[in-house]
Scaffold this active site. Structure first.
Site, PDB file in Angstrom:
ATOM      1  N   SER A 406     -22.320  -9.461  19.355  1.00  0.00           N
ATOM      2  CA  SER A 406     -23.770  -9.663  19.261  1.00  0.00           C
ATOM      3  C   SER A 406     -24.153 -10.439  18.013  1.00  0.00           C
ATOM      4  O   SER A 406     -23.553 -10.275  16.950  1.00  0.00           O
ATOM      5  CB  SER A 406     -24.490  -8.304  19.244  1.00  0.00           C
ATOM      6  N   HIS A 510     -28.534  -1.556  21.293  1.00  0.00           N
ATOM      7  CA  HIS A 510     -27.207  -1.027  21.619  1.00  0.00           C
ATOM      8  C   HIS A 510     -27.046   0.422  21.161  1.00  0.00           C
ATOM      9  O   HIS A 510     -26.420   1.226  21.864  1.00  0.00           O
ATOM     10  CB  HIS A 510     -26.129  -1.911  20.985  1.00  0.00           C
TER      11      HIS A 510
END
Length: 583
Positions: A406, A510
């Site tokens: 990410s 997340h």
């Protein structure tokens, strides 16, 4: 969108899609048209007569007559479309004369009266026939899409204020509750039902009726895009409580209509229709797709692309998730987006590349994009990841590693902001304490900086250096900055909070889904965008399926972040450095 679709179409087509193998346009489905936009009609003779009879002095040169409403609007330099942000003012750059102001004020008043009357006809005068009611709704939607952005703001403001909750009725029913309690449970429950019904704003009923029309849900998604635009900071209505309340109401309705039970999971391959593939390339916001060859690689072997679609928005991806199938947890985005091989295949094998299922043990989630701005705040990404995990386990039963690679949006801005605070305090004569860099690191940075000025502090020179991307090509700077930037990035992700949750939006997404902050990767994205956003650092959020539910609960209820040893060690190093500075 960062992806340049013109570049995609103009680039050499080395990877031929089935839709591109023939010049026949019948192979590609036609581009869907806006069902709400009516076909423009030619001006009538009456309009032409009024145009000729209007005195030249009554209409300034910088105004254009709009026939549909018989009023004048200022011509504006922006491009008007359904997604254009609504400007704060429609006044031209030069101040018009007072007569123009009067004309413009009269025009705006006329538009507001027209909008209010149209809304009143639809909301307060219900039709007995469903066919007639649907026609009135469709006419209202067609009227809305023909408005220019500033008039859409007037429409939404009028709808939010004039057709909200009837506060006097709510107050009256609330006062009756105490009396109803003395008359028994039946009267009390009836009174509560009346109060519950009175608390529903009238525009919510309008939204519900529009959603029943064909393409009505898509219309409401686009309308919420306009709402979000006029609520942006700097807009005249950004803090209007009525508009904010209507935005929340529409968001809640869309959350119900776009719940996971109404979404369909689809896998995109190179054999998918070309219009869907084109939309995938246009919507990619994390790692822009450069050309058709790049797109073919991202939906080809060792790659999976999944989308969520909604029945009310056919052939329109709502959320897009790109994944890579690898034999380890990737540390660099370049190895994913530039090459889909696992190491044994040669570049000439790319077109005939086949997957070796025995070598695949890891799924990397490297890009997830919500395509509709109007669905902002509607949670769908976490359901997409969970659905893809189940798909991967069904296809590869031996799969045991699930991780993201990410970006860290906002890290460089946060770091430059912290340095700016220190430099400002230093310049005004204070003696600030900084914990970003150790004395040894500052000494090394001083030597590695580009021609540091003796009159300026090292921190001031470092700030100027970080704001440019040239430092990433200097090996000495890359080596010196690695340790302090990784340490500060761990602090930014793990320690910096907002209302108890992670400040970084990607980290919050997340962690809320039960992931673990697992590893920071230095120079994981060396593209200009990667260096400019997060100094080239990327992070792995790893999903341990047996621990995901527990991790999610601990984060959401106790604000506790699950992190790996690497993260915790970096945080400890920062704590030791801070204690040394304070002592």
């Amino acid at each position: 969108m960062d992806c340049d679709t013109k570049g995609i179409l103009a680039s050499p087509v080395t990877a031929t899609h089935p839709c591109l193998r023939s010049r026949s346009s019948s192979m590609c489905p036609p581009t869907p048209t806006n069902p709400w936009r009516p076909t423009p009609s030619p001006p009538t003779a009456e309009c032409e007569r009024k145009e000729r009879e209007s005195p030249p002095s009554a209409i300034p040169k910088n105004f254009a007559r709009t026939r549909s409403a018989s009023v004048c609007y200022a011509t504006t330099p922006w491009k008007v479309n359904a997604t254009s942000p609504i400007p704060r003012s429609i006044s031209p750059q030069l101040s018009p004369p007072s007569k123009t102001f009067k004309l413009l004020s009269r025009s705006l008043s006329t538009i507001q009266d027209t909008i209010r009357q149209r809304l009143r006809d639809v909301i307060t005068k219900p039709e007995a026939s469903n066919i007639s009611a649907d026609k009135k709704m469709r006419d209202l939607c067609q009227y809305y899409v023909t408005l220019i952005p500033c008039d859409r703001a007037t429409f939404l403001k009028t709808l939010a204020v004039d057709f909200a909750v009837d506060h006097s009725l709510v107050l009256y029913l609330a006062n009756n509750l105490s009396v109803a309690q003395e008359r028994g449970a039946t009267i009390l429950l009836k009174c509560e039902e009346r109060l519950r019904h009175a608390l529903i704003p009238r525009y919510q009923q309008l939204f519900t009726q529009i959603s029943r029309l064909e393409s009505g849900v898509k219309f409401l998604v686009d309308m919420r895009t306009d709402l979000l635009n006029i609520l942006m900071p700097g807009s005249a209505l950004h803090d209007d409580p009525y508009v904010q309340t209507m935005n929340c109401c529409l968001r809640d309705l869309l959350s119900l209509w776009f719940s996971v039970g109404f979404l369909t999971l689809e896998r995109i391959t190179w054999q998918s229709s070309c219009d869907i593939l084109q939309k995938i390339s246009e919507y990619e916001a994390v790692h822009p797709i450069r050309n058709w060859t790049d797109l073919k690689r991202r939906v080809g072997p060792y790659r999976r692309c999944f989308i969520f679609t909604h029945k009310s928005m056919p052939r329109e991806p709502v959320v897009v998730l790109h994944t890579a199938l690898t034999d380890n947890i990737s540390q660099s985005i370049q190895t994913i987006v530039e090459d889909s091989r696992l190491g044994t295949e040669t570049e000439s094998d790319q077109d005939e590349l086949s997957e070796d299922a025995e070598r695949i043990n890891t799924v990397m989630f490297y890009s997830i994009t919500s395509t509709q701005k109007g669905l902002q705040g509607v949670e769908m990404g976490n359901y997409l990841i969970k659905s893809v995990v189940q798909e991967m386990l069904a296809e590869f039963p031996k799969m045991h590693n699930f991780s993201s690679l990410s970006p860290i949006p906002g890290f460089k801005d946060w770091l430059v902001g912290e340095i700016t605070k220190y430099v400002h305090q230093h310049d005004i004569g204070e003696d600030p304490t900084q914990t970003l860099f150790t004395s040894a690191e500052l000494s090394e940075l001083r030597s590695a900086l580009y021609s540091p000025s003796p009159e300026r502090s090292t921190m001031a020179c470092l700030k100027d250096t970080l704001q440019k991307n040239h430092w990433s090509s200097n090996e000495a700077m890359v080596r010196v900055l690695q340790t302090p930037l990784l340490r500060n990035c761990a602090h930014y992700l793990y320690t910096v909070k907002r209302r108890g949750f992670a400040y970084n939006p990607v980290a919050h997404f997340h962690l809320r889904n039960g992931a673990v902050m697992w590893r920071l990767n230095w120079q994981a994205d060396i593209s200009p965008r990667g260096i400019g956003v997060s100094c080239g650092i990327m992070v792995n959020y790893r999903y341990f399926l047996e621990e995901a539910e527990e991790n999610s609960g601990a984060y959401m209820e106790k604000h506790k972040i699950a992190a790996s040893t690497q993260f915790l060690d970096l945080i400890k190093d920062l704590s030791k450095h801070s204690e040394a500075k304070s002592s």
